[in-house]
Design a protein around this motif. Structure first.
Motif, short mmCIF file in Angstrom:
data_model
loop_
_atom_site.label_atom_id
_atom_site.label_comp_id
_atom_site.label_asym_id
_atom_site.label_seq_id
_atom_site.Cartn_x
_atom_site.Cartn_y
_atom_site.Cartn_z
N ASN A 30 0.80 -1.23 0.00
CA ASN A 30 0.00 0.00 0.00
C ASN A 30 0.83 1.27 0.00
O ASN A 30 0.28 2.36 0.09
CB ASN A 30 -0.93 0.01 1.22
N HIS A 31 2.14 1.18 -0.09
CA HIS A 31 2.99 2.36 -0.06
C HIS A 31 3.05 3.00 -1.44
O HIS A 31 3.03 2.31 -2.46
CB HIS A 31 4.40 2.00 0.40
N THR A 32 3.14 4.32 -1.45
CA THR A 32 3.29 5.05 -2.71
C THR A 32 4.44 6.04 -2.59
O THR A 32 4.77 6.51 -1.52
CB THR A 32 2.01 5.82 -3.10
N VAL A 33 5.02 6.33 -3.73
CA VAL A 33 6.03 7.38 -3.85
C VAL A 33 5.56 8.31 -4.95
O VAL A 33 5.20 7.87 -6.04
CB VAL A 33 7.41 6.78 -4.24
N GLN A 34 5.51 9.60 -4.63
CA GLN A 34 5.00 10.56 -5.61
C GLN A 34 6.12 11.51 -6.02
O GLN A 34 6.82 12.06 -5.19
CB GLN A 34 3.85 11.36 -4.98
N TRP A 35 6.27 11.69 -7.34
CA TRP A 35 7.23 12.61 -7.90
C TRP A 35 6.46 13.62 -8.75
O TRP A 35 5.47 13.28 -9.40
CB TRP A 35 8.21 11.93 -8.83
#
Length: 76
Positions: free
Chosen positions: A64-69
């Motif tokens: 469920n982890h996200t990384v946003q750029w």
């Protein structure tokens, strides 16, 4: 930004059609690690005309982890 579930199609509601509507997309990208392991990663892309030189990229990694750029260009 709404997280899409598999099979969802991005839509907009009728009330928002008169104003700027974000463009949403989903792709699967492959990340390459130093040990040559290739991992597919679901990625949501978002473009808004209010910020025409940027695209927000949201990588769904590790459950469920996200990384946003935010990828952008200088408009000068």
């Amino acid at each position: 930004m709404k997280d899409f579930q598999d099979g969802d199609v991005p839509t907009c509601d009728e009330d928002r059609l008169s104003g700027p509507t974000p463009i949403l997309g989903r792709v699967v990208v492959r990340f390459f690690a130093a040990n040559a392991v290739v991992s597919p990663v679901r990625t949501d892309l978002r473009y808004e005309s209010a910020d025409p030189h940027a695209v927000t990229t949201k990588f769904h990694v590790y459950g469920n982890h996200t990384v946003q750029w935010v990828l952008g260009a200088n408009s000068s």
